[in-house]
Design a protein around this motif. Structure first.
Motif, PDB file in Angstrom:
ATOM      1  N   ALA A   1       0.829  -1.205   0.000  1.00  0.00           N
ATOM      2  CA  ALA A   1       0.000   0.000   0.000  1.00  0.00           C
ATOM      3  C   ALA A   1       0.866   1.258   0.000  1.00  0.00           C
ATOM      4  O   ALA A   1       0.585   2.227  -0.711  1.00  0.00           O
ATOM      5  CB  ALA A   1      -0.933  -0.008   1.214  1.00  0.00           C
ATOM      6  N   VAL A   2       1.923   1.257   0.790  1.00  0.00           N
ATOM      7  CA  VAL A   2       2.800   2.433   0.896  1.00  0.00           C
ATOM      8  C   VAL A   2       3.490   2.716  -0.430  1.00  0.00           C
ATOM      9  O   VAL A   2       3.558   3.863  -0.889  1.00  0.00           O
ATOM     10  CB  VAL A   2       3.844   2.230   2.016  1.00  0.00           C
ATOM     11  N   LEU A   3       4.009   1.674  -1.069  1.00  0.00           N
ATOM     12  CA  LEU A   3       4.754   1.834  -2.319  1.00  0.00           C
ATOM     13  C   LEU A   3       3.862   1.756  -3.547  1.00  0.00           C
ATOM     14  O   LEU A   3       4.345   1.936  -4.677  1.00  0.00           O
ATOM     15  CB  LEU A   3       5.851   0.774  -2.418  1.00  0.00           C
ATOM     16  N   ASN A   4       2.567   1.461  -3.335  1.00  0.00           N
ATOM     17  CA  ASN A   4       1.635   1.312  -4.452  1.00  0.00           C
ATOM     18  C   ASN A   4       2.171   0.323  -5.476  1.00  0.00           C
ATOM     19  O   ASN A   4       2.161   0.562  -6.683  1.00  0.00           O
ATOM     20  CB  ASN A   4       1.371   2.672  -5.112  1.00  0.00           C
ATOM     21  N   ASN A   5       2.667  -0.799  -4.959  1.00  0.00           N
ATOM     22  CA  ASN A   5       3.304  -1.805  -5.800  1.00  0.00           C
ATOM     23  C   ASN A   5       2.915  -3.186  -5.289  1.00  0.00           C
ATOM     24  O   ASN A   5       3.277  -3.567  -4.180  1.00  0.00           O
ATOM     25  CB  ASN A   5       4.824  -1.638  -5.765  1.00  0.00           C
TER      26      ASN A   5
ATOM     27  N   LEU B   1      -5.573   3.804   4.406  1.00  0.00           N
ATOM     28  CA  LEU B   1      -4.939   3.111   3.280  1.00  0.00           C
ATOM     29  C   LEU B   1      -5.911   2.946   2.120  1.00  0.00           C
ATOM     30  O   LEU B   1      -5.504   2.952   0.947  1.00  0.00           O
ATOM     31  CB  LEU B   1      -4.420   1.745   3.737  1.00  0.00           C
ATOM     32  N   ASN B   2      -7.199   2.805   2.420  1.00  0.00           N
ATOM     33  CA  ASN B   2      -8.208   2.746   1.362  1.00  0.00           C
ATOM     34  C   ASN B   2      -8.239   4.053   0.575  1.00  0.00           C
ATOM     35  O   ASN B   2      -8.333   4.054  -0.654  1.00  0.00           O
ATOM     36  CB  ASN B   2      -9.589   2.474   1.957  1.00  0.00           C
ATOM     37  N   ILE B   3      -8.167   5.170   1.290  1.00  0.00           N
ATOM     38  CA  ILE B   3      -8.146   6.475   0.617  1.00  0.00           C
ATOM     39  C   ILE B   3      -6.870   6.634  -0.198  1.00  0.00           C
ATOM     40  O   ILE B   3      -6.877   7.180  -1.312  1.00  0.00           O
ATOM     41  CB  ILE B   3      -8.277   7.611   1.653  1.00  0.00           C
ATOM     42  N   LEU B   4      -5.753   6.137   0.347  1.00  0.00           N
ATOM     43  CA  LEU B   4      -4.466   6.248  -0.346  1.00  0.00           C
ATOM     44  C   LEU B   4      -4.487   5.523  -1.679  1.00  0.00           C
ATOM     45  O   LEU B   4      -3.775   5.905  -2.623  1.00  0.00           O
ATOM     46  CB  LEU B   4      -3.363   5.679   0.557  1.00  0.00           C
ATOM     47  N   GLN B   5      -5.302   4.458  -1.790  1.00  0.00           N
ATOM     48  CA  GLN B   5      -5.399   3.709  -3.044  1.00  0.00           C
ATOM     49  C   GLN B   5      -5.972   4.545  -4.185  1.00  0.00           C
ATOM     50  O   GLN B   5      -5.779   4.214  -5.358  1.00  0.00           O
ATOM     51  CB  GLN B   5      -6.287   2.473  -2.851  1.00  0.00           C
TER      52      GLN B   5
ATOM     53  N   GLU C   1      -2.453   9.812  -4.903  1.00  0.00           N
ATOM     54  CA  GLU C   1      -1.988  10.828  -3.961  1.00  0.00           C
ATOM     55  C   GLU C   1      -2.788  12.126  -4.065  1.00  0.00           C
ATOM     56  O   GLU C   1      -3.176  12.705  -3.046  1.00  0.00           O
ATOM     57  CB  GLU C   1      -0.501  11.107  -4.205  1.00  0.00           C
ATOM     58  N   GLU C   2      -3.065  12.580  -5.284  1.00  0.00           N
ATOM     59  CA  GLU C   2      -3.797  13.838  -5.446  1.00  0.00           C
ATOM     60  C   GLU C   2      -5.214  13.721  -4.894  1.00  0.00           C
ATOM     61  O   GLU C   2      -5.698  14.623  -4.196  1.00  0.00           O
ATOM     62  CB  GLU C   2      -3.827  14.240  -6.917  1.00  0.00           C
ATOM     63  N   SER C   3      -5.889  12.623  -5.198  1.00  0.00           N
ATOM     64  CA  SER C   3      -7.247  12.430  -4.693  1.00  0.00           C
ATOM     65  C   SER C   3      -7.257  12.316  -3.173  1.00  0.00           C
ATOM     66  O   SER C   3      -8.145  12.858  -2.502  1.00  0.00           O
ATOM     67  CB  SER C   3      -7.862  11.173  -5.310  1.00  0.00           C
ATOM     68  N   ALA C   4      -6.253  11.611  -2.614  1.00  0.00           N
ATOM     69  CA  ALA C   4      -6.185  11.446  -1.168  1.00  0.00           C
ATOM     70  C   ALA C   4      -5.985  12.801  -0.477  1.00  0.00           C
ATOM     71  O   ALA C   4      -6.621  13.086   0.552  1.00  0.00           O
ATOM     72  CB  ALA C   4      -5.045  10.495  -0.808  1.00  0.00           C
TER      73      ALA C   4
ATOM     74  N   LYS D   1       1.778  11.825   3.750  1.00  0.00           N
ATOM     75  CA  LYS D   1       3.091  11.532   4.321  1.00  0.00           C
ATOM     76  C   LYS D   1       2.960  10.865   5.684  1.00  0.00           C
ATOM     77  O   LYS D   1       3.684   9.917   5.997  1.00  0.00           O
ATOM     78  CB  LYS D   1       3.919  12.813   4.425  1.00  0.00           C
ATOM     79  N   ARG D   2       2.040  11.365   6.510  1.00  0.00           N
ATOM     80  CA  ARG D   2       1.829  10.774   7.840  1.00  0.00           C
ATOM     81  C   ARG D   2       1.347   9.331   7.721  1.00  0.00           C
ATOM     82  O   ARG D   2       1.845   8.434   8.411  1.00  0.00           O
ATOM     83  CB  ARG D   2       0.813  11.602   8.610  1.00  0.00           C
ATOM     84  N   THR D   3       0.390   9.099   6.837  1.00  0.00           N
ATOM     85  CA  THR D   3      -0.155   7.746   6.679  1.00  0.00           C
ATOM     86  C   THR D   3       0.921   6.780   6.194  1.00  0.00           C
ATOM     87  O   THR D   3       1.049   5.668   6.720  1.00  0.00           O
ATOM     88  CB  THR D   3      -1.319   7.763   5.671  1.00  0.00           C
ATOM     89  N   ARG D   4       1.706   7.206   5.222  1.00  0.00           N
ATOM     90  CA  ARG D   4       2.752   6.330   4.690  1.00  0.00           C
ATOM     91  C   ARG D   4       3.839   6.063   5.729  1.00  0.00           C
ATOM     92  O   ARG D   4       4.336   4.937   5.834  1.00  0.00           O
ATOM     93  CB  ARG D   4       3.357   6.944   3.429  1.00  0.00           C
TER      94      ARG D   4
END
Length: 339
Positions: free
Chosen positions: A89-93, A219-223, A226-229, A237-240
């Motif tokens: 989730a953090v690396l989007n990979n 993490l759901n929002i992060l998916q 980045e711009e939408s989140a 940055k805090r979430t990651r």
């Protein structure tokens, strides 16, 4: 085209809360079955009626060998699988995992360094956590500042892992007396594990898992990107950073008593997504349950395949995880060609 669409929808995971609860319940039953198999089978099968007496050889084997080993495999599997979900989730990979990007190797390096330089003075769990955190933040920093592509991040992680593994080998050669048993540690396994050793990691595992659950909605929002989140008010940055911290707690603590177990954090999250979907509020507990069951069953296989001889469970897991990793590579290539 219509057939392909219809066939793909058949394999979609459940979207209702009831369906997801059912999946979690089935995974919980699988974990209970794996636990019973782990307690029952090994180089010497144990009968449960012998254990009820509370005395004899069977009870001694259960109390000092099977029970600690089962608890260790359960906790390590759940921790590494959850760490894999967080790092992906953090690396989007989807191909990232604690093992692939060097987090496990870093935890092992710092753990052996602590044992060699400060024997008996520094607990393994905090040393392994520190190593895991340093490498996880380093890889995250590369993703953030250097703007590396997904495939480049994986290659960077493999390079870091190779360097750290060389460091582990060097420590083993320079401090042979202090590093006794390092071969088993590097292969990964639970032979000779004690409840005391596992207990040292439990506080770190507990904090890491609770933090992962706390971050699930973010993490759901992060998916969404980045711009939408950011537009939705999420502090990316805090979430990651917190997710990286939780992953390091989980992976480092697991490595401190289980050694280098590969592919759990890569394979299990993919399986869990197919079963329960991408919502991290469900994906994290599902991955933890499935990861615990997977490691327990691999450990049972490592004990019975060549009984009375025993394979390190890390070998069994690598034999299963290697082909799966190749499958992900080939599937990703096919998708790029089709797109």
């Amino acid at each position: 085209m219509k057939y392909l669409q219809n066939s793909s929808t058949r394999s979609l995971p459940p979207t209702s809360a009831k369906g997801r609860v059912s999946v979690l319940f089935l995974l919980f039953l699988l974990l209970n079955l794996a636990t019973l198999l782990s307690l029952r089978f090994g180089s010497q099968p144990l009968a449960f009626d012998e254990l009820l007496s509370g005395t004899g050889t069977a009870y001694t084997i259960f109390l000092y060998i099977r029970w600690p080993r089962t608890v260790a495999a359960l906790l390590a599997g759940g921790a590494l699988a959850t760490a894999g979900v967080l790092i992906q989730a953090v690396l989007n990979n989807s191909m990232a995992s604690p093992n692939v990007i060097g987090v496990n190797a870093s935890a092992a390096f710092f753990a052996l360094l602590a044992v060699s330089l400060f024997p008996g003075k520094v607990p393994l769990a905090p040393a392994a956590f520190l190593g895991a955190l340093i490498t996880a933040l380093f890889i995250y920093g590369l993703a953030l500042r250097a703007g590396l592509s997904r495939s480049s991040l994986i290659l960077a992680g493999i390079a870091v892992s190779s360097i750290l593994n060389a460091g582990v080998d060097a420590i083993s050669l320079l401090f042979p007396d202090e590093s006794i048993g390092s071969t088993a540690f590097l292969l990964g396994g639970f032979s000779g594990i004690t409840i005391k050793r596992v207990g040292q990691a439990v506080p770190f595992l507990s904090v890491g898992f609770l933090l992962a659950l706390f971050l699930a909605a973010e993490l759901n929002i992060l998916q969404l990107g980045e711009e939408s989140a950011i537009s939705l008010g999420l502090s990316v940055k805090r979430t990651r950073f917190l997710a990286t911290l939780a992953a390091a707690l989980l992976a480092g603590s697991a490595v401190s008593f289980a050694g280098l177990l590969g592919f759990v954090g890569l394979l299990v999250p993919h399986m869990a997504r197919r079963l329960i979907g991408r919502d991290h509020r469900w994906l994290i507990p599902a991955s933890a349950l499935l990861g615990a069951s997977f490691v327990l069953l691999c450990d049972v296989l490592s004990r019975i395949l060549f009984a009375p001889y025993e394979l390190p469970v890390g070998i069994v897991m690598s034999l299963l995880g290697g082909p799966f990793f190749l499958y992900l590579l080939l599937r990703g290539k096919r998708r790029r060609v089709n797109d």
